[in-house]
Motif scaffolding. Structure first.
Motif, PDB file in Angstrom:
ATOM      1  N   VAL A 151     -26.393 -16.047  15.929  1.00 36.68           N
ATOM      2  CA  VAL A 151     -25.452 -16.358  17.007  1.00 36.68           C
ATOM      3  C   VAL A 151     -24.459 -17.420  16.538  1.00 36.68           C
ATOM      4  CG1 VAL A 151     -25.215 -17.401  19.298  1.00 36.68           C
ATOM      5  CG2 VAL A 151     -27.000 -15.702  18.883  1.00 36.68           C
ATOM      6  N   THR A 152     -24.962 -18.470  15.916  1.00 36.57           N
ATOM      7  CA  THR A 152     -24.116 -19.566  15.443  1.00 36.57           C
ATOM      8  C   THR A 152     -23.143 -19.102  14.370  1.00 36.57           C
ATOM      9  OG1 THR A 152     -25.906 -21.144  15.886  1.00 36.57           O
ATOM     10  CG2 THR A 152     -24.124 -21.886  14.452  1.00 36.57           C
ATOM     11  N   CYS A 153     -23.644 -18.379  13.368  1.00 43.98           N
ATOM     12  CA  CYS A 153     -22.799 -17.926  12.257  1.00 43.98           C
ATOM     13  C   CYS A 153     -21.714 -16.955  12.716  1.00 43.98           C
ATOM     14  CB  CYS A 153     -23.650 -17.260  11.180  1.00 43.98           C
ATOM     15  SG  CYS A 153     -24.734 -18.388  10.311  1.00 43.98           S
ATOM     16  N   PHE A 166     -13.706 -21.730  21.229  1.00 42.62           N
ATOM     17  CA  PHE A 166     -13.474 -22.458  19.984  1.00 42.62           C
ATOM     18  C   PHE A 166     -14.525 -23.548  19.820  1.00 42.62           C
ATOM     19  CE2 PHE A 166     -11.775 -26.015  17.566  1.00 42.62           C
ATOM     20  CZ  PHE A 166     -11.418 -25.373  16.391  1.00 42.62           C
ATOM     21  N   CYS A 167     -15.073 -23.656  18.618  1.00 41.37           N
ATOM     22  CA  CYS A 167     -16.089 -24.670  18.328  1.00 41.37           C
ATOM     23  C   CYS A 167     -15.758 -25.357  17.009  1.00 41.37           C
ATOM     24  CB  CYS A 167     -17.484 -24.043  18.241  1.00 41.37           C
ATOM     25  SG  CYS A 167     -18.030 -23.258  19.770  1.00 41.37           S
ATOM     26  N   ASN A 168     -16.018 -26.638  16.962  1.00 41.23           N
ATOM     27  CA  ASN A 168     -15.725 -27.428  15.766  1.00 41.23           C
ATOM     28  C   ASN A 168     -16.988 -27.600  14.925  1.00 41.23           C
ATOM     29  OD1 ASN A 168     -14.349 -29.039  13.941  1.00 41.23           O
ATOM     30  ND2 ASN A 168     -14.672 -30.917  15.125  1.00 41.23           N
ATOM     31  N   GLY A 169     -17.384 -26.527  14.241  1.00 40.98           N
ATOM     32  CA  GLY A 169     -18.556 -26.581  13.393  1.00 40.98           C
ATOM     33  C   GLY A 169     -19.804 -26.043  14.063  1.00 40.98           C
ATOM     34  N   VAL A 174     -23.779 -24.825  18.772  1.00 43.64           N
ATOM     35  CA  VAL A 174     -25.078 -24.974  19.439  1.00 43.64           C
ATOM     36  C   VAL A 174     -24.937 -25.787  20.720  1.00 43.64           C
ATOM     37  CG1 VAL A 174     -27.403 -25.928  19.224  1.00 43.64           C
ATOM     38  CG2 VAL A 174     -26.364 -24.748  17.280  1.00 43.64           C
ATOM     39  N   ARG A 175     -24.186 -26.888  20.643  1.00 46.42           N
ATOM     40  CA  ARG A 175     -24.017 -27.758  21.813  1.00 46.42           C
ATOM     41  C   ARG A 175     -23.347 -27.024  22.965  1.00 46.42           C
ATOM     42  NH1 ARG A 175     -20.163 -30.750  24.021  1.00 46.42           N
ATOM     43  NH2 ARG A 175     -18.646 -30.238  22.379  1.00 46.42           N
ATOM     44  N   LYS A 176     -22.282 -26.292  22.673  1.00 47.49           N
ATOM     45  CA  LYS A 176     -21.543 -25.603  23.730  1.00 47.49           C
ATOM     46  C   LYS A 176     -22.330 -24.429  24.311  1.00 47.49           C
ATOM     47  CE  LYS A 176     -16.885 -27.014  22.419  1.00 47.49           C
ATOM     48  NZ  LYS A 176     -15.570 -26.617  21.887  1.00 47.49           N
ATOM     49  N   VAL A 177     -23.042 -23.721  23.453  1.00 48.13           N
ATOM     50  CA  VAL A 177     -23.873 -22.619  23.955  1.00 48.13           C
ATOM     51  C   VAL A 177     -24.981 -23.157  24.842  1.00 48.13           C
ATOM     52  CG1 VAL A 177     -25.525 -20.824  23.289  1.00 48.13           C
ATOM     53  CG2 VAL A 177     -23.382 -21.050  22.039  1.00 48.13           C
ATOM     54  N   MET A 178     -25.630 -24.241  24.413  1.00 49.52           N
ATOM     55  CA  MET A 178     -26.707 -24.847  25.204  1.00 49.52           C
ATOM     56  C   MET A 178     -26.180 -25.375  26.538  1.00 49.52           C
ATOM     57  SD  MET A 178     -29.797 -24.960  23.622  1.00 49.52           S
ATOM     58  CE  MET A 178     -30.610 -26.510  24.008  1.00 49.52           C
ATOM     59  N   LYS A 179     -24.986 -25.964  26.508  1.00 43.90           N
ATOM     60  CA  LYS A 179     -24.393 -26.507  27.736  1.00 43.90           C
ATOM     61  C   LYS A 179     -24.065 -25.406  28.732  1.00 43.90           C
ATOM     62  CE  LYS A 179     -20.585 -29.406  29.378  1.00 43.90           C
ATOM     63  NZ  LYS A 179     -19.375 -30.191  29.000  1.00 43.90           N
TER      64      LYS A 179
END
Length: 328
Positions: A151-153, A166-169, A174-179
């Motif tokens: 999922v992350t990759c 959009f995610c910065n790394g 992980v942080r945004k998906v968890m949130k």
């Protein structure tokens, strides 16, 4: 009385020993050499995974282009770094998963070969069955680790496309998906991954095991013969069997992989949180049944090349990791 100890080199192995079992491996060597060689192999094939993923995502503008055109489009717009999006996360994150997957594969294959030894069935069928069951068990075990990494990759691979966040790394992913969705967000597509990849893994390893056995016999080799295959013959036979396994698996599993990829990277179709059914309907509405084979060319190439290079690498790792046999 002194003992003259010498290791029996891999080139001296009989045909019966070209499929090296778990109890004959130096486990430390096996995992260290495996980590190095599999990371190098992944680096060579990662661009095909990026191309395939981009072709499968709606709104990318690339879904109706040929794989080679998508490759050049990414290279032109993002450079080499664009073809390696998500590679660092995948390479580093895969190391513990590979240990888990390879250990469960070899242990379960040994168990299956042991318990099917007394059954009345052709040897190629027995080898294929043992490899197939081992591949399925290994995949089920490793899915628990690899789905969040996948999922992350894949989210890193499709940065900036419509419908994605959009995610910065990787940590930000992980942080945004968890949130947004909690822990279950990291396991989006887990059921579909397990349902699609476990049979695919069983098919891959089963075809590989049976194909290798059949090829050796067609070349006139038998377990009881003194004639031994050369390293070049081993590589050629294993590569051919791996290519056949990868080709068969890609044809059968691409539709489920397309749905899974979309499910893992798309955040909004305008119809609420994506599900397998919603994703499948949206895909069918866009392109009909052919839509489920988006990215088939790169996936076929990826799985065929992966099958060939992976198994040659894997068998090399096993030969390099043989325990030394001390003779007096």
């Amino acid at each position: 009385m002194a003992l003259d100890a010498e290791a029996v080199p891999a080139a001296e192995l009989a045909l019966a020993d070209t499929d090296i079992n778990w109890n004959r491996l130096d486990k430390t060597k096996f995992h260290i050499i495996g980590a190095i060689l599999f990371t190098a192999q992944s680096a060579l094939l990662h661009p095909t995974a990026v191309v395939k993923t981009r072709m499968q995502v709606a709104g990318s503008g690339l879904s109706h282009m040929r794989g080679l055109s998508v490759f050049w489009n990414i290279l032109k717009s993002d450079g080499i770094s664009g073809l390696y999006r998500g590679f660092g996360t995948s390479a580093v994150g895969s190391l513990p998963g590979r240990v888990l997957a390879l250990t469960s594969l070899e242990v379960s294959k040994d168990i299956m070969l042991k318990y099917t030894g007394s059954l009345q069935m052709p040897e190629a069928t027995r080898v294929g069955l043992a490899n197939g069951v081992a591949g399925m068990i290994s995949n089920l075990v490793s899915c628990i680790y690899f789905v969040p990494l996948d999922v992350t990759c894949q989210r890193m691979m499709v940065q900036g496309l419509p419908g994605t966040t959009f995610c910065n790394g990787p940590l930000d992913v992980v942080r945004k998906v968890m949130k947004a969705e909690g822990f279950r967000g990291l396991y989006r597509g887990f059921g579909l991954t397990a349902v699609s990849q476990s049979p695919a893994s069983a098919l891959w390893w089963g075809v590989y095991g049976a194909a290798q056995h059949i090829i050796w016999r067609s070349l006139g080799y038998r377990d009881s013969m003194e004639k031994k295959p050369s390293h070049m013959e081993m590589v050629t036979v294993q590569a051919t069997a791996g290519m056949a396994a990868g080709a068969c698996s890609s044809i059968i599993t691409t539709p489920l992989d397309t749905v899974k990829t979309r499910l893992q990277v798309m955040d909004n179709y305008g119809i609420g949180r994506p599900s397998v059914l919603k994703t499948s309907r949206a895909l069918f509405k866009e392109d009909g049944w052919l839509g489920f084979y988006r990215g088939f060319g790169p996936r076929f190439l990826n799985m065929s090349l992966y099958g060939t290079t992976m198994i040659v690498t894997y068998e090399l790792i096993k030969r390099l990791s043989l325990k030394e046999i001390v003779t007096s």
